[in-house]
Design a protein around this motif. Structure first.
Motif, PDB file in Angstrom:
ATOM      1  N   ASN A 192       0.823  -1.206   0.000  1.00 14.82           N
ATOM      2  CA  ASN A 192       0.000   0.000   0.000  1.00 14.82           C
ATOM      3  C   ASN A 192       0.861   1.262   0.000  1.00 14.82           C
ATOM      4  OD1 ASN A 192      -1.106   2.160   2.124  1.00 14.82           O
ATOM      5  ND2 ASN A 192      -2.852   1.363   0.983  1.00 14.82           N
ATOM      6  N   LEU A 193       1.923   1.245   0.820  1.00 14.84           N
ATOM      7  CA  LEU A 193       2.751   2.453   0.938  1.00 14.84           C
ATOM      8  C   LEU A 193       3.659   2.645  -0.273  1.00 14.84           C
ATOM      9  CD1 LEU A 193       3.706   2.008   4.695  1.00 14.84           C
ATOM     10  CD2 LEU A 193       2.212   3.775   3.762  1.00 14.84           C
ATOM     11  N   MET A 194       4.004   1.540  -0.917  1.00 19.34           N
ATOM     12  CA  MET A 194       4.901   1.632  -2.074  1.00 19.34           C
ATOM     13  C   MET A 194       4.175   2.077  -3.326  1.00 19.34           C
ATOM     14  SD  MET A 194       7.941   1.014  -1.300  1.00 19.34           S
ATOM     15  CE  MET A 194       8.769   0.627  -2.829  1.00 19.34           C
ATOM     16  N   ASP A 195       2.872   2.024  -3.295  1.00 17.14           N
ATOM     17  CA  ASP A 195       2.109   2.359  -4.492  1.00 17.14           C
ATOM     18  C   ASP A 195       1.100   3.445  -4.147  1.00 17.14           C
ATOM     19  OD1 ASP A 195       0.254   2.532  -6.479  1.00 17.14           O
ATOM     20  OD2 ASP A 195      -0.843   0.810  -5.697  1.00 17.14           O
ATOM     21  N   LEU A 196       1.495   4.703  -4.371  1.00 14.47           N
ATOM     22  CA  LEU A 196       0.597   5.789  -3.964  1.00 14.47           C
ATOM     23  C   LEU A 196      -0.414   6.146  -5.056  1.00 14.47           C
ATOM     24  CD1 LEU A 196       2.841   8.039  -1.748  1.00 14.47           C
ATOM     25  CD2 LEU A 196       1.471   6.077  -1.154  1.00 14.47           C
ATOM     26  N   SER A 197      -0.508   5.315  -6.075  1.00 17.26           N
ATOM     27  CA  SER A 197      -1.536   5.592  -7.097  1.00 17.26           C
ATOM     28  C   SER A 197      -2.932   5.418  -6.484  1.00 17.26           C
ATOM     29  CB  SER A 197      -1.371   4.658  -8.288  1.00 17.26           C
ATOM     30  OG  SER A 197      -1.633   3.341  -7.889  1.00 17.26           O
ATOM     31  N   HIS A 198      -3.019   4.759  -5.304  1.00 18.75           N
ATOM     32  CA  HIS A 198      -4.343   4.556  -4.695  1.00 18.75           C
ATOM     33  C   HIS A 198      -4.896   5.847  -4.073  1.00 18.75           C
ATOM     34  CE1 HIS A 198      -1.904   3.999  -0.931  1.00 18.75           C
ATOM     35  NE2 HIS A 198      -2.960   4.545  -0.373  1.00 18.75           N
ATOM     36  N   LEU A 199      -4.076   6.894  -3.997  1.00 21.99           N
ATOM     37  CA  LEU A 199      -4.528   8.129  -3.333  1.00 21.99           C
ATOM     38  C   LEU A 199      -5.807   8.692  -3.950  1.00 21.99           C
ATOM     39  CD1 LEU A 199      -1.763   8.021  -1.902  1.00 21.99           C
ATOM     40  CD2 LEU A 199      -1.545  10.455  -2.318  1.00 21.99           C
ATOM     41  N   GLY A 200      -5.875   8.648  -5.253  1.00 23.13           N
ATOM     42  CA  GLY A 200      -7.021   9.239  -5.956  1.00 23.13           C
ATOM     43  C   GLY A 200      -8.299   8.426  -5.806  1.00 23.13           C
ATOM     44  N   GLN A 215       6.142  12.884  -4.710  1.00 27.28           N
ATOM     45  CA  GLN A 215       6.115  11.826  -3.690  1.00 27.28           C
ATOM     46  C   GLN A 215       7.401  11.032  -3.839  1.00 27.28           C
ATOM     47  OE1 GLN A 215       2.661  10.074  -5.274  1.00 27.28           O
ATOM     48  NE2 GLN A 215       1.263  11.068  -3.838  1.00 27.28           N
ATOM     49  N   GLU A 216       8.140  10.938  -2.785  1.00 30.93           N
ATOM     50  CA  GLU A 216       9.366  10.132  -2.818  1.00 30.93           C
ATOM     51  C   GLU A 216       9.217   9.072  -1.740  1.00 30.93           C
ATOM     52  OE1 GLU A 216      12.821  12.565  -2.439  1.00 30.93           O
ATOM     53  OE2 GLU A 216      12.287  13.792  -4.189  1.00 30.93           O
ATOM     54  N   ILE A 217       9.231   7.832  -2.158  1.00 30.57           N
ATOM     55  CA  ILE A 217       8.985   6.730  -1.221  1.00 30.57           C
ATOM     56  C   ILE A 217      10.231   5.862  -1.170  1.00 30.57           C
ATOM     57  CG2 ILE A 217       7.449   4.796  -0.694  1.00 30.57           C
ATOM     58  CD1 ILE A 217       5.711   6.115  -3.081  1.00 30.57           C
ATOM     59  N   ASP A 229       2.634  -1.660  -9.874  1.00 31.57           N
ATOM     60  CA  ASP A 229       3.128  -2.696  -8.956  1.00 31.57           C
ATOM     61  C   ASP A 229       4.643  -2.892  -8.977  1.00 31.57           C
ATOM     62  OD1 ASP A 229       0.506  -3.378  -8.093  1.00 31.57           O
ATOM     63  OD2 ASP A 229       0.215  -4.405 -10.005  1.00 31.57           O
ATOM     64  N   VAL A 230       5.338  -2.116  -9.824  1.00 33.06           N
ATOM     65  CA  VAL A 230       6.791  -2.322  -9.939  1.00 33.06           C
ATOM     66  C   VAL A 230       7.473  -2.123  -8.577  1.00 33.06           C
ATOM     67  CG1 VAL A 230       8.904  -1.531 -11.063  1.00 33.06           C
ATOM     68  CG2 VAL A 230       6.746  -1.534 -12.334  1.00 33.06           C
ATOM     69  N   GLY A 231       7.175  -1.020  -7.897  1.00 32.25           N
ATOM     70  CA  GLY A 231       7.806  -0.728  -6.600  1.00 32.25           C
ATOM     71  C   GLY A 231       7.468  -1.784  -5.556  1.00 32.25           C
ATOM     72  N   PRO A 232       6.166  -2.050  -5.324  1.00 37.27           N
ATOM     73  CA  PRO A 232       5.817  -3.075  -4.331  1.00 37.27           C
ATOM     74  C   PRO A 232       6.449  -4.437  -4.635  1.00 37.27           C
ATOM     75  CG  PRO A 232       3.848  -1.877  -5.011  1.00 37.27           C
ATOM     76  CD  PRO A 232       4.984  -1.336  -5.823  1.00 37.27           C
ATOM     77  N   ASN A 233       6.511  -4.809  -5.902  1.00 36.19           N
ATOM     78  CA  ASN A 233       7.085  -6.121  -6.225  1.00 36.19           C
ATOM     79  C   ASN A 233       8.578  -6.176  -5.928  1.00 36.19           C
ATOM     80  OD1 ASN A 233       4.600  -7.034  -6.910  1.00 36.19           O
ATOM     81  ND2 ASN A 233       4.885  -6.890  -9.129  1.00 36.19           N
ATOM     82  N   ARG A 234       9.271  -5.057  -6.168  1.00 34.25           N
ATOM     83  CA  ARG A 234      10.707  -4.996  -5.823  1.00 34.25           C
ATOM     84  C   ARG A 234      10.886  -5.177  -4.314  1.00 34.25           C
ATOM     85  NH1 ARG A 234      14.310  -2.159  -9.367  1.00 34.25           N
ATOM     86  NH2 ARG A 234      13.875  -3.078 -11.389  1.00 34.25           N
ATOM     87  N   ALA A 235      10.030  -4.502  -3.546  1.00 36.28           N
ATOM     88  CA  ALA A 235      10.126  -4.595  -2.085  1.00 36.28           C
ATOM     89  C   ALA A 235       9.912  -6.045  -1.648  1.00 36.28           C
ATOM     90  CB  ALA A 235       9.097  -3.674  -1.432  1.00 36.28           C
ATOM     91  N   ARG A 236       8.959  -6.716  -2.260  1.00 39.68           N
ATOM     92  CA  ARG A 236       8.699  -8.121  -1.901  1.00 39.68           C
ATOM     93  C   ARG A 236       9.917  -9.001  -2.183  1.00 39.68           C
ATOM     94  NH1 ARG A 236       3.731 -10.305  -0.673  1.00 39.68           N
ATOM     95  NH2 ARG A 236       2.244  -8.658  -0.175  1.00 39.68           N
TER      96      ARG A 236
END
Ligand code: FES
Ligand SMILES: [Fe+2]
Length: 355
Positions: A169-177, A234-236, A338-345
């Motif tokens: 959730n935190l790695m993907d801020l596209s959900h903000l909208g 946004q810098e995460i 999902d690129v960022g969240p998948n890298r984190a995983r």
């Protein structure tokens, strides 16, 4: 008579741990620990946290070695923590130093102690791959809490969902909208189409999103006198034990979004996500801001709005997890966000395998 030859069995490979070990995890914030102990479970281990009267932070297994009452039901007093059942007193190293009515203290009257450190008002606890593992590095610094440039506050949430759903959730801020229209959201299309850059190292991932020429969302206009449209960023940054999210905006065309010293309105978020069990976690967050007018009042507004935002995330993530349980192992698809969240995983998997 036949002789059965038993082949020596190959050594069983050690099972991969459920969580990365030999890591610092967030256990709490310093301001939470006053004169009472706190019981929390991390990585399936029940822990009692307390602060001695001298001000030292301590972490012990949350089980009295006499008759197993949680030590978090006890009291902090001179010397350590006193069990709330028959009064055994334990010091910060877990050694029993007083048994009421008995002079001899058995050698076995001891409870396991954990390494704990305070750094920039964040409490970090070490979980090693063995019970006597010593920390091999120091916990991260977070100077947003100590530089004096920001006002901040924070809170602790408990999640009925696995820790990695919070990372996602935190790695993907596209959900903000979609999730945060009342607070830090904004136009969903602008969020989904934001210019996005993902970089990764061995143990970190960084996602940078720029949204020039956006309409400022409600939290931003409540906190800062913007003139009209804004350039947003946004810098995460993901680390296995916490994320740092720097978001903000400046009046459109007035700053370089790549300048680390840019002005405008800032929200700097610290997000410590610590597994409680495989299916639950603790979420320790703080939000810091740089008010230009009515500092305390503006900070309060930003914190209230942040709470609303994180409450919205909690509803979504817990609902998502309930549905995942309902549907079992059904495959999920990936999209561009999902690129960022998948890298984190991948980093979590790698660290688990190396633990
Ligand atoms: S259970 Fe703790 S003193 Fe007896
Ligand atoms: Fe969110």
């Amino acid at each position: 008579m036949s002789v059965q030859i038993v082949e020596p069995r190959a050594a069983e490979p050690a099972p991969t741990p459920q969580f990365p070990l030999d890591q610092w995890y967030v256990a709490g914030f310093s301001w939470e620990l006053k004169d009472k102990p706190i019981g929390r479970t991390f990585l399936n281990k029940p822990i009692v946290l307390f602060r001695t009267l001298e001000g030292d932070f301590c972490a012990l297994e949350n089980r009295c070695c006499h008759r197993a009452l949680p030590l978090s039901d006890g009291t902090v007093e001179e010397g350590g923590i006193r069990c709330g059942y028959h009064g055994l007193l334990f010091d910060g190293t877990g050694r029993c130093i007083d048994i009421p009515g008995q002079t001899k203290i058995p050698g076995k009257a001891i409870v396991p102690a954990y390494h704990i450190r305070e750094q920039d008002q964040i409490l970090w606890i070490w979980f090693g791959s063995s019970s006597d593992s010593e920390p091999s590095f120091e916990p991260p610094q977070y100077d947003v809490h100590s530089s004096g440039r920001y006002l901040f506050d924070g809170d602790v949430y408990h999640y009925d969902a696995p820790w990695q759903l919070v990372h996602d959730n935190l790695m993907d801020l596209s959900h903000l909208g979609y999730v945060h229209l009342r607070t830090i959201g904004g136009n969903a299309k602008v969020h989904m189409n934001a210019e996005m850059k993902v970089e990764a190292g061995d143990e970190w991932v960084r996602v940078v999103r720029h949204m020039p020429g956006s309409t400022p969302p409600p939290t931003y206009t409540a906190a800062f006198p913007f003139k009209g449209e804004v350039d947003r960023w946004q810098e995460i940054e993901f680390h296995v034990n916490h994320l740092r999210i720097w978001s903000g905006a400046a009046d459109a065309g007035t700053c370089d979004l790549n300048d680390p010293n840019r002005g405008g309105f800032h929200m700097k978020g610290f997000h410590g996500v610590t597994p409680e069990t495989e299916t639950t976690c603790h979420y320790f967050w703080s939000v810091a801001t740089n008010p230009v007018r009515d500092p305390e009042e503006t900070k309060q507004k930003v914190i209230e709005q942040s709470k609303m935002t994180f409450d919205e995330d909690k509803v979504v993530i817990e609902s998502q997890y309930k549905n995942m349980l309902r549907f079992g192992d059904r495959p999920m698809i990936d999209i561009h966000v999902d690129v960022g969240p998948n890298r984190a995983r991948k980093i979590v998997e790698k660290l688990k395998a190396h633990s």
